[in-house]
Design a protein around this motif. Sequence first.
Motif, PDB file in Angstrom:
ATOM      1  N   ILE A 183       0.815  -1.204   0.000  1.00 50.44           N
ATOM      2  CA  ILE A 183       0.000   0.000   0.000  1.00 50.44           C
ATOM      3  C   ILE A 183       0.858   1.268   0.000  1.00 50.44           C
ATOM      4  O   ILE A 183       0.336   2.369  -0.191  1.00 50.44           O
ATOM      5  CB  ILE A 183      -0.947   0.003   1.217  1.00 50.44           C
ATOM      6  N   LEU A 239       0.542   3.650  -3.081  1.00 49.59           N
ATOM      7  CA  LEU A 239      -0.711   4.402  -3.081  1.00 49.59           C
ATOM      8  C   LEU A 239      -0.654   5.547  -2.084  1.00 49.59           C
ATOM      9  O   LEU A 239      -1.072   6.673  -2.390  1.00 49.59           O
ATOM     10  CB  LEU A 239      -1.872   3.462  -2.744  1.00 49.59           C
ATOM     11  N   MET A 270       1.520   8.283  -3.481  1.00 52.27           N
ATOM     12  CA  MET A 270       0.850   9.069  -4.513  1.00 52.27           C
ATOM     13  C   MET A 270      -0.123  10.073  -3.902  1.00 52.27           C
ATOM     14  O   MET A 270      -0.204  11.226  -4.344  1.00 52.27           O
ATOM     15  CB  MET A 270       0.100   8.137  -5.470  1.00 52.27           C
ATOM     16  N   ILE A 271      -0.845   9.655  -2.861  1.00 49.90           N
ATOM     17  CA  ILE A 271      -1.777  10.573  -2.209  1.00 49.90           C
ATOM     18  C   ILE A 271      -1.030  11.726  -1.557  1.00 49.90           C
ATOM     19  O   ILE A 271      -1.431  12.896  -1.666  1.00 49.90           O
ATOM     20  CB  ILE A 271      -2.632   9.811  -1.177  1.00 49.90           C
ATOM     21  N   SER A 302      -9.151   1.185 -16.332  1.00 48.65           N
ATOM     22  CA  SER A 302      -7.690   1.276 -16.216  1.00 48.65           C
ATOM     23  C   SER A 302      -6.964   0.972 -17.520  1.00 48.65           C
ATOM     24  O   SER A 302      -5.730   1.047 -17.550  1.00 48.65           O
ATOM     25  CB  SER A 302      -7.204   0.320 -15.126  1.00 48.65           C
ATOM     26  N   SER A 324      -4.622  11.634 -10.593  1.00 51.45           N
ATOM     27  CA  SER A 324      -4.536  10.177 -10.456  1.00 51.45           C
ATOM     28  C   SER A 324      -5.347   9.704  -9.255  1.00 51.45           C
ATOM     29  O   SER A 324      -6.021   8.663  -9.315  1.00 51.45           O
ATOM     30  CB  SER A 324      -3.072   9.756 -10.309  1.00 51.45           C
ATOM     31  N   VAL A 325      -5.299  10.457  -8.176  1.00 48.82           N
ATOM     32  CA  VAL A 325      -6.111  10.119  -7.010  1.00 48.82           C
ATOM     33  C   VAL A 325      -7.595  10.224  -7.345  1.00 48.82           C
ATOM     34  O   VAL A 325      -8.401   9.358  -6.968  1.00 48.82           O
ATOM     35  CB  VAL A 325      -5.752  11.040  -5.831  1.00 48.82           C
ATOM     36  N   LEU A 351      -8.824   7.233  -9.280  1.00 47.02           N
ATOM     37  CA  LEU A 351      -8.925   5.982  -8.527  1.00 47.02           C
ATOM     38  C   LEU A 351     -10.209   5.892  -7.710  1.00 47.02           C
ATOM     39  O   LEU A 351     -10.604   4.788  -7.309  1.00 47.02           O
ATOM     40  CB  LEU A 351      -7.729   5.829  -7.591  1.00 47.02           C
ATOM     41  N   PHE A 394     -12.297   2.464  -6.627  1.00 46.84           N
ATOM     42  CA  PHE A 394     -12.371   2.127  -5.204  1.00 46.84           C
ATOM     43  C   PHE A 394     -13.824   1.976  -4.750  1.00 46.84           C
ATOM     44  O   PHE A 394     -14.173   1.033  -4.031  1.00 46.84           O
ATOM     45  CB  PHE A 394     -11.663   3.219  -4.395  1.00 46.84           C
TER      46      PHE A 394
END
Length: 325
Positions: A71, A74, A77-78, A257, A297-298, A301, A305
């Motif tokens: 994780i 991820l 990135m956040i 994706s 990008s967030v 997603l 999710f």
Amino acid sequence: MTTEAAPHTARRVTADDGTRAPAAVVRSGRSPAKGPRRPRPSRGDLAFTPGQRAKSVLKHAALIAAAIVMIYPLLWMIVSSFRPSDDVFRAPGLWLTQAHPENYANGWNALTSPFATYLLNSTIVVLGAVVGNLVSCSMAAYAFARLNFWGKKWMFAAMLVTIMLPIHVVIVPQYILFSQLGWINTFAPLIVPKFLATDAFFTFLMVQFIRGIPRELDEAARIDGAGHPRIFLRVILPLMTPALATTTIFTFIWTWSDFFSQLIYLTSPDVFTVPVALRAFVDAQSSTDWGAMFAMSVVSLLPVFIAFLIGQKFLIKGIATTGIK
């Protein structure tokens, strides 16, 4: 020792400790043996021993460490979505010294169109792909699982072989065909093939599920005068909810994706989907706004999710019920 008389049954002998003697002992007239009574295990006896406790702690620690490793990208990135572009690769850790939420506003309007346009384009492609797979793959699966026709086994084997073909093998012939049809730079190459049951994996998934449905249901419907269309729509399809949900979730995630196919067929910025739009943030000739790119990008997603959270129960149930035959 006391003796109880039960109607229509043999005598039962009760010992002083409250235990029942076996019927064979009662019939033979022998007294039951008075052995030591085994105590009922207490809550403390059911606890782990020190060795088992240490093994359990090590196992959970290893799982937590593996989860953190998986994780971490991820989380990075956040965190990077709130950093200025100059500090994204200078500070690879997760510690955020100063937040820049304006990256989201800058990324939303960084390209030729607002990012909502690319989200809408991806939604159109995903909905078309989901509907196409649900309709075509379910019908093809019913044909392979319930109908008898010439060449059925050979066709099913050929369908399974297509699962092993990488997309790079067929992308050039497909591009030539779609170019001659005038479908380049449209959503048609991404949606129309889904209505032809080209995703053999989902067809195989549904075939396995339909084979697990009792044929007695088909026969009962056939006695009532139902044909194959009515049996499929009224009997089989309502029972295929787990398989249909699994197909929906996987199609949604894979199509949302997908980058390679959408990059090949979509050339105009007006029809870019989310993966292609994210690629447009990277500029080889000038500086790249990494903070804005990670922010979008967030955002991209979030639909994946949410879809996974909503369909997680159906996804697990569908995989569990279609994988066993």
